[in-house]
Motif scaffolding. Structure first.
Motif, PDB file in Angstrom:
ATOM      1  N   ASP A 190       0.893  -1.146   0.000  1.00  0.00           N
ATOM      2  CA  ASP A 190       0.000   0.000   0.000  1.00  0.00           C
ATOM      3  C   ASP A 190       0.936   1.201   0.000  1.00  0.00           C
ATOM      4  O   ASP A 190       1.409   1.638   1.058  1.00  0.00           O
TER       5      ASP A 190
ATOM      6  N   GLU B   8       0.471   4.322  -0.560  1.00  0.00           N
ATOM      7  CA  GLU B   8      -0.026   5.537   0.098  1.00  0.00           C
ATOM      8  C   GLU B   8       0.202   5.489   1.593  1.00  0.00           C
ATOM      9  O   GLU B   8       0.585   6.495   2.219  1.00  0.00           O
TER      10      GLU B   8
ATOM     11  N   GLN C 141      -4.827  -0.190   3.737  1.00  0.00           N
ATOM     12  CA  GLN C 141      -6.213  -0.467   3.393  1.00  0.00           C
ATOM     13  C   GLN C 141      -6.221  -1.441   2.221  1.00  0.00           C
ATOM     14  O   GLN C 141      -5.558  -1.197   1.207  1.00  0.00           O
TER      15      GLN C 141
ATOM     16  N   ASP D 205      -8.216  -2.069  -0.097  1.00  0.00           N
ATOM     17  CA  ASP D 205      -8.631  -1.596  -1.410  1.00  0.00           C
ATOM     18  C   ASP D 205      -7.538  -0.773  -2.106  1.00  0.00           C
ATOM     19  O   ASP D 205      -7.661  -0.428  -3.277  1.00  0.00           O
ATOM     20  N   ARG D 206      -6.444  -0.492  -1.365  1.00  0.00           N
ATOM     21  CA  ARG D 206      -5.305   0.200  -1.967  1.00  0.00           C
ATOM     22  C   ARG D 206      -4.118  -0.730  -2.195  1.00  0.00           C
ATOM     23  O   ARG D 206      -3.140  -0.345  -2.832  1.00  0.00           O
TER      24      ARG D 206
END
Length: 255
Positions: free
Chosen positions: A114, A116, A148, A150-151
Motif C-alpha cells: 500500500d 499511500e 487499506q 482496497d489500496r
C-alpha cells in the motif's frame, strides 16, 4: 553477470524485485545467486549472494528473513538476529530501511504494497501456506499498520507452473474439501494424478480477500533452469541439494 531483478508494474516505485539465480557467485548445483542459508552451499558464498541481492533492490537497507515453515503466520518485521528469526511465512513493515526477503524454490513468493500508507508485505505461499491462508494473514497484518486492502497491490513471482506441477488425487481432494470451486485449479493428468495451478490459486485467494490489483508474472521455476532454482527439478534429477532464490520488498529511507 549482473543480478537480474524482475519487477512488477503494479508495485510501481516501491523498491522490490523477484530475483532468480543470475548474478551470484555460487557454483555446482547451486550455481548462481543462491541465498539459502539452509542449503549445503558455502556459507560465505551465500552471505555474499544475499549482499548482492539486497544491493540490487535497496542498497544500505537491512535484509530481514524468517524461518519459513509452510504455515500461515505473519509477523511485523524487525532487525532480529539471523539465529533468532521467527518461525513464520510472511512479514510486513512500515519502517524505512528494512528489506523483507522471502526464499523460494518452486513455492510462490507474493509481494504486497500500500504505497499511500507506506506499508509493504512479503509472503511465502507454498501449497500448504496458500491453502491455510498466508496471504489473508499478510493482508490483515498490513491493515494493523494502517494499510487499506482496497489500496493494496500484489505481485506473484516465479513459481512452479501448472504444466510442471503434477499432484495426486489426495492432494487435489484437500483443496476441493476446503472449497469445491477449487476444482478449477486442477486439470487431469495420468491416471490418479492432476496438474495444479498454484499461481492461479494464490491469485484467486488475493482477489477473494479484496485485492483488486494482482500481477501474476507467469514465470515457471521448474521449466526455466537458466533463471530459477527448483526443488522439484532437483529432486527429479536426484541432485544432492538445491539453491533458493529471493524476493524482496522494502521502503526507502527519507533523504
Amino acid at each position: 553477470m549482473t543480478v537480474e531483478v524482475i519487477r512488477s508494474g503494479l508495485l510501481g516505485a516501491v523498491p522490490h524485485g523477484f530475483l532468480g539465480r543470475r548474478g551470484g557467485v555460487s557454483t555446482g548445483v547451486h550455481a548462481g545467486l543462491n541465498v539459502g542459508l539452509g542449503s549445503d552451499d558455502d556459507r560465505a558464498v551465500v552471505v555474499e549472494n544475499r549482499r548482492r541481492a539486497g544491493d540490487a533492490v535497496l542498497p544500505d537497507a537491512a535484509l530481514v528473513t524468517v524461518y519459513q515453515v509452510h504455515g500461515r503466520d505473519c509477523v511485523i518485521a524487525d532487525r532480529w538476529p539471523e539465529a533468532d528469526r521467527p518461525r513464520a511465512d510472511a512479514m510486513v513493515t512500515d519502517r524505512p530501511g528494512l528489506l523483507l526477503g522471502i526464499l523460494t524454490a518452486d513455492c510462490a513468493p507474493v509481494l504486497l504494497a500500500d504505497a499511500e500508507a507506506g506499508v509493504v508485505g512479503a509472503a511465502h505461499a507454498g501449497w500448504k501456506g496458500a491453502l491455510a491462508g498466508v496471504t489473508d494473514a499478510t493482508i490483515e497484518t498490513m491493515e494493523r499498520l494502517g494499510a487499506q486492502r482496497d489500496r493494496i497491490a500484489a505481485a506473484i513471482g516465479p513459481c512452479i507452473a501448472r504444466p510442471s506441477y503434477e499432484v495426486d488425487d489426495a492432494f487435489a481432494r484437500r483443496f476441493e474439501d476446503a472449497d469445491p470451486a477449487n476444482e478449477r485449479f486442477f486439470t487431469a493428468g495420468r491416471v490418479g494424478h492432476h496438474r495444479f495451478d498454484l499461481e492461479a490459486y494464490v491469485a484467486a485467494r488475493l482477489a477473494a480477500a479484496g485485492i483488486a490489483r494482482v500481477d501474476a508474472l507467469g514465470l515457471d521455476t521448474y521449466a526455466d533452469e537458466d533463471r530459477f532454482y527448483s526443488y522439484r527439478r532437483a529432486t527429479h534429477r536426484g541432485e544432492p541439494d538445491y539453491g533458493r532464490q529471493i524476493s524482496l520488498i522494502g521502503i526507502r529511507s527519507s533523504p
